[in-house]
Structures are given as C-alpha cells and as structure tokens.
Design a protein around this motif. Sequence first.
Motif, short mmCIF file in Angstrom:
data_model
loop_
_atom_site.label_atom_id
_atom_site.label_comp_id
_atom_site.label_asym_id
_atom_site.label_seq_id
_atom_site.Cartn_x
_atom_site.Cartn_y
_atom_site.Cartn_z
N GLN A 109 -1.05 1.54 -9.00
CA GLN A 109 -0.70 -0.20 -8.12
C GLN A 109 -1.00 -0.33 -6.65
OE1 GLN A 109 3.78 -1.26 -8.21
NE2 GLN A 109 3.97 -1.24 -9.95
N GLU A 110 -2.06 0.97 -6.37
CA GLU A 110 -3.45 1.24 -5.24
C GLU A 110 -3.20 -0.53 -4.76
OE1 GLU A 110 -3.57 2.57 -8.29
OE2 GLU A 110 -3.47 4.87 -7.72
N VAL A 111 -3.74 -0.84 -3.96
CA VAL A 111 -4.23 -2.26 -2.91
C VAL A 111 -4.89 -1.94 -2.41
CG1 VAL A 111 -2.74 -4.05 -1.66
CG2 VAL A 111 -1.66 -2.71 -3.48
N GLU A 112 -5.60 -2.95 -2.20
CA GLU A 112 -6.99 -3.09 -1.11
C GLU A 112 -6.36 -3.58 0.25
OE1 GLU A 112 -9.97 -1.06 -1.42
OE2 GLU A 112 -9.57 0.33 -3.40
N PRO A 113 -7.29 -3.01 0.95
CA PRO A 113 -7.31 -3.46 1.81
C PRO A 113 -7.54 -5.25 1.84
CG PRO A 113 -8.69 -2.24 2.52
CD PRO A 113 -8.22 -1.76 1.62
N GLN A 124 1.01 -1.20 0.10
CA GLN A 124 -0.31 0.11 0.13
C GLN A 124 0.52 1.24 -0.12
OE1 GLN A 124 -2.98 -0.41 3.08
NE2 GLN A 124 -4.42 -2.12 2.21
N THR A 125 2.08 0.79 0.61
CA THR A 125 2.75 2.12 0.71
C THR A 125 3.33 2.28 -0.65
OG1 THR A 125 3.63 1.68 3.11
CG2 THR A 125 5.00 3.39 2.07
N LYS A 126 4.10 1.82 -1.71
CA LYS A 126 4.74 1.92 -3.02
C LYS A 126 3.73 1.91 -2.97
CE LYS A 126 5.86 -2.82 -3.23
NZ LYS A 126 6.28 -3.74 -3.98
N GLY A 127 2.02 1.84 -3.63
CA GLY A 127 1.08 2.07 -4.45
C GLY A 127 0.57 3.64 -4.30
N LYS A 128 0.86 4.32 -3.12
CA LYS A 128 0.62 5.15 -3.11
C LYS A 128 1.50 6.02 -4.23
CE LYS A 128 -2.46 5.82 0.83
NZ LYS A 128 -3.61 6.80 0.56
#
Length: 344
Positions: free
Chosen positions: A182-186, A173-177
């Motif tokens: 490349q956003e990552v859902e929880p 999630q940090t990289k996806g920001k």
Amino acid sequence: MGYKVAVVGATGNVGREMLNVLAEREFPADEVIALASRRSLGKEVSFGDSVLKCRDLETYDFSQTDLCLMSAGSSVSKEWSPKIGAQGCVVIDNSSCWRYDVDVPLIVPEVNADAVAGFTKKNIIANPNCSTAQLVVALKPLHDVAGIKRVVVSTYQSVSGAGKDAMDELWAQTKGKFVPGQEVEPTKFPKEIAFNCIPHIDVFMEDGYTKEEWKMMVETKKIIDKKIKLTATCVRVPVFVGHSEAVNIEFERPITVEEAREILRTSPGIMVVDKREPGGYVTPCEAAGEYATYVSRIREDATVDNGLALWIVSDNLLKGAALNTVQIAETLINRGLLKDRAAA
C-alpha cells in the motif's frame, strides 16, 4: 442588528475553519452564506449548531452583503475580489493575490490594525501568509522596544498549509509504511512527506529562494518595517496542523532575555511557555486548535550583538488564516469602518 457575511471557499480547510471561528467568537452576523464553485453546489458545511448548503459563487449577488471572507485561491480572488468590492462588499482575502498591492492593506490586527483604514481604495484587505502571521505577532512588540535589524527564520510547516490533498497524502504514505503493498507515491509534494522533511515550499525563484521564503521577507517588511532584513528557509514537515519557527533576531539596541520574556507575556495574541526543562515548550500538536501564538525557548544569541533566539508555534489554519481573517473583520466593526446595511 448584525452583518451579512459570505465565506467563499467554504468547503476547503480554511473555509471550514472560518465558519467555525465565526461561530465560536459569536461574530455579529445576522446571516452567513457558504459559497463555493458550481461543483460544490448544495454541499453541506457546518456553522455552529446549524448546517449551511453551499451556493454558487458565480451567481451570487454581493450587493446586499457586508463582508466576504475569501479563501478560494489566488486565481479566484484575482477574478472575483475586485468584482465583489465594486458591489460595496468588503473582501478579506486569504490568498497571496493582493498582499503586495500598495492599495491593499496587509493586516495582522495585533500588529498593524491602524493600517486597516486603507481598505477603501479597493474594498479589499489582505491576510498574510500563514508563516508570516505568527512571526510578526512575536516580532512587533520586540521591535517596538529594541528595533529589529535582522531576522533569520527556519520554518517547520505542516501539510495542512498545502490543503486537504496534502493531508490525505501524508496519511496515506504513513499507513503505507506499515502495510506492505500500500505504498503511495508522492503527487502533492515533490518527495515523500511521511517521516521526511522537504526544504521546498512553493516555486523556486531565480535567486534560489522559494516563493514561500520570499513572501515572508516581503510581508514582514510591509507589516512591520521596511528596514528589517530577513532571510528564511521554509521546510515542509510530516505534521498535520501547526507551523513552527526557529527564529534568530538581531536588534539595534540591547534587550535581555528577561525583558523580552516580559514584553511577550504582556503582548496581545501571545502565550509564553518557556520553562528550561524537558517539555517546557509548546509543540505544533499542542498548538493545534488554539487561537494563541506560542513563544518558547527564549534565549540569548551570543553570535551577534543584541541577539535573541525564539521558538514560535501556532495553528496555521487559525492564526495563519481563518482566525486572523475574522479578527480583521472584527477590527473593521470595532473601529466603525464597516457600515451595518440593515441599520442604515
């Protein structure tokens, strides 16, 4: 002659740390066995300068093993710890499964080492919750001097406490920001953990507290004193390793900041870093990889009579889990409570 030690859950975060701590502290083991589920059969894990291949828990014979360090979750421990204990092997369990059993001692060696002798009822010793372990290390010496009436604690708990998948989710999630698309859902957490705080650890109970908060209340009473009143708010924060706690304590008798600081400085397992200047305190990044429980920001809480406030930080994978487990094993040996089978 040394001891034969098995580590169950050797491929997990805590299991790997157990192996590291055994090696670093030169635990008197003639043989260390890495155990895991069948799907991890043959997987390699590090132990000091050597490499161990994981064996299958379900087919391993514990009858000639002295100690089992268990870090495979409550369901595995519920099934296997009694079986292992019945074979004469002492189980030190890191899960929550046995913590509240009256016949199983719940141990933090700096705090209640004498209680370890009660392990003979089931051959099982419980390791407390990671957030409880570091808390009671700091509370006990103060309680001995001034008597604790009430504790209010807010925790800031790292994602490693939720396992490797949780650490991977924070990283992704940090990289996806910063990488569009490349956003990552929880999936591991109920809300996004990157750049966020989640006031929810474990399941909710009927009274509105979470089970993590309940664990801290019950375990502190069992380890130190059942008369202590404690309320907790447990928060997951975007830190990889290291739990922090803001703690307010109300005492029965007066205790000054200076007295508390000196008591803590001379207490086992504690490092006091308390300079009233920028950077004069310890953060979880600095505590990661360290054995000590760090206490900072010691000050008067003027909202109650005989009140103090503290900031407590520790590596949750070490003092909150692996280190405490090995220290319990060392306590058994130092007190002559664990028979060396080879010597016998």
